[in-house]
Enzyme design. Structure first.
Site, mmCIF file in Angstrom:
data_model
loop_
_atom_site.group_PDB
_atom_site.id
_atom_site.type_symbol
_atom_site.label_atom_id
_atom_site.label_comp_id
_atom_site.label_asym_id
_atom_site.label_seq_id
_atom_site.Cartn_x
_atom_site.Cartn_y
_atom_site.Cartn_z
ATOM 1 N N ASP A 144 1.225 -1.348 -0.056
ATOM 2 C CA ASP A 144 0.351 -0.275 -0.031
ATOM 3 C C ASP A 144 1.089 1.279 -0.500
ATOM 4 O O ASP A 144 2.201 1.355 0.144
ATOM 5 C CB ASP A 144 -0.532 -0.070 1.264
ATOM 6 C CG ASP A 144 -0.211 -0.674 2.237
ATOM 7 O OD1 ASP A 144 1.009 -0.317 2.738
ATOM 8 O OD2 ASP A 144 -1.093 -0.346 3.556
ATOM 9 N N ASP A 155 -8.080 -2.833 13.700
ATOM 10 C CA ASP A 155 -9.236 -2.574 13.645
ATOM 11 C C ASP A 155 -9.467 -3.794 12.208
ATOM 12 O O ASP A 155 -10.500 -4.399 11.717
ATOM 13 C CB ASP A 155 -9.978 -1.690 12.782
ATOM 14 C CG ASP A 155 -9.328 -1.221 11.764
ATOM 15 O OD1 ASP A 155 -8.242 -1.363 11.374
ATOM 16 O OD2 ASP A 155 -9.535 -0.401 11.150
ATOM 17 N N HIS A 202 -7.605 -4.470 9.593
ATOM 18 C CA HIS A 202 -7.631 -4.307 8.528
ATOM 19 C C HIS A 202 -5.726 -4.440 8.127
ATOM 20 O O HIS A 202 -5.114 -4.942 8.720
ATOM 21 C CB HIS A 202 -7.013 -2.459 7.688
ATOM 22 C CG HIS A 202 -5.986 -1.325 8.856
ATOM 23 N ND1 HIS A 202 -6.505 -1.245 9.420
ATOM 24 C CD2 HIS A 202 -4.713 -1.980 8.399
ATOM 25 C CE1 HIS A 202 -4.988 0.058 10.011
ATOM 26 N NE2 HIS A 202 -4.127 -0.979 9.241
ATOM 27 N N GLU A 224 -9.697 -1.335 5.143
ATOM 28 C CA GLU A 224 -10.273 -1.172 6.163
ATOM 29 C C GLU A 224 -11.867 -1.963 6.353
ATOM 30 O O GLU A 224 -12.133 -2.342 5.795
ATOM 31 C CB GLU A 224 -10.642 0.447 6.258
ATOM 32 C CG GLU A 224 -9.323 1.586 6.015
ATOM 33 C CD GLU A 224 -8.696 1.359 7.182
ATOM 34 O OE1 GLU A 224 -8.886 0.435 8.159
ATOM 35 O OE2 GLU A 224 -7.821 2.191 7.796
#
Ligand code: GLP
Length: 260
Positions: free
Chosen positions: A66, A135, A137, A142
């Site tokens: 990313d 979370d 991800h 996400e």
């Protein structure tokens, strides 16, 4: 999904050993590289083994997961620069051997499609190193990400921007709002996925990853559908696993000749 619970140094050494074995049998292997603090121990161990002449990346290639959108070329937190600093420059990848999504592209859609094509042209990723967000991800996929997603632009959640503000001198306003990330289906295309997580803050995400139902709410859970995933966790990150004792005894009984 194999879960190995151990001390952080042991986990880094296991992952580095797996990469060393891969490069031994396939010097032109394609690696998937992740940013974040979790893989740093692996990168240090790879650099050490490289210095000792035990492994060479001179024919290997790598794809990053990313990239932030809009950070200037020289920005130290631009993931291309982070990867160069943390791993690429330390282990001697060839010129142009490490590619990442172009966070400064004018035509983002075309840049993402080209990135997917480049991964296919390279023959796919042999081993993908992954961290995981608090979370759930992976990459920057996400919660709510399509489980079939490909490389694309995403908006970062507030939680991830707050988590990552520590890399921007604690200044949330400096953390970009958008990123380009390999999609979950892109990541699932790797032949072996090694996910590493340490610390109690990751315990809930690890519980969902390993034991939760597959759901876009915890994007990493898609990895339950992958045939070759290794999850490397320390005690605190494993502290919410119902099956922790089972994973410990299974790994303790594993023959040493059998790699990850
Ligand atoms: C970032 C990266 C992820 C990484 C995650 C966790 O958001 N895009 O690839 O897994 O952070 O980072 P850390 O390992 O520092 O906890």
């Amino acid at each position: 999904m194999e879960v190995v619970i151990g001390a952080p140094e042991e986990l880094a050494s296991l992952a580095a050993g797996t990469i060393e074995a891969l490069l031994d049998r396939k010097p032109e292997a394609v690696l998937g590289l992740a940013t974040g603090s979790s893989p740093l121990g692996i990168y240090d161990e790879l650099a050490r083994r490289h210095r000792e002449g035990r492994l060479s990346f001179s024919r290997a290639r790598a794809f990053m997961l990313d990239e932030y959108v809009g950070l200037p070329l020289a920005h130290p937190q631009r993931y291309r620069n982070v990867i160069e600093h943390e791993i690429a420059s330390r282990v001697g990848f060839g010129v142009g051997a490490v590619l990442g999504p172009d966070g400064l592209a004018q035509d983002v859609v075309a840049a993402c499609a080209q990135y997917e094509e480049a991964i296919v042209r390279a023959g796919g990723v042999d081993l993908q190193i992954l961290g995981i967000g608090t979370d759930g991800h992976v990459g920057f996929n996400e919660p709510g990400s399509s489980l079939a997603s490909r490389t694309r632009i995403k908006t970062l959640t507030e939680q991830t921007r707050v988590d990552n503000a520590r890399f921007f001198e604690g200044d949330l306003s400096q953390v970009p709002d958008h990123c380009l990330t390999q999609g979950l289906a892109t990541i699932m295309g790797a032949r072996h996925i090694v996910l590493i997580a340490t610390g109690r803050a990751k315990a809930e995400a690890i519980h969902h990853l390993v034991e939760g139902p597959v759901s876009a709410l915890w994007p990493a859970t898609i990895l339950q559908h992958h045939p070759h995933v290794t999850v490397l966790v320390d005690g605190p990150a494993a502290s919410r696993l119902q099956l922790a004792d089972h994973f410990r005894s299974t790994y303790a009984a594993k023959p040493t000749w059998q790699g990850l």
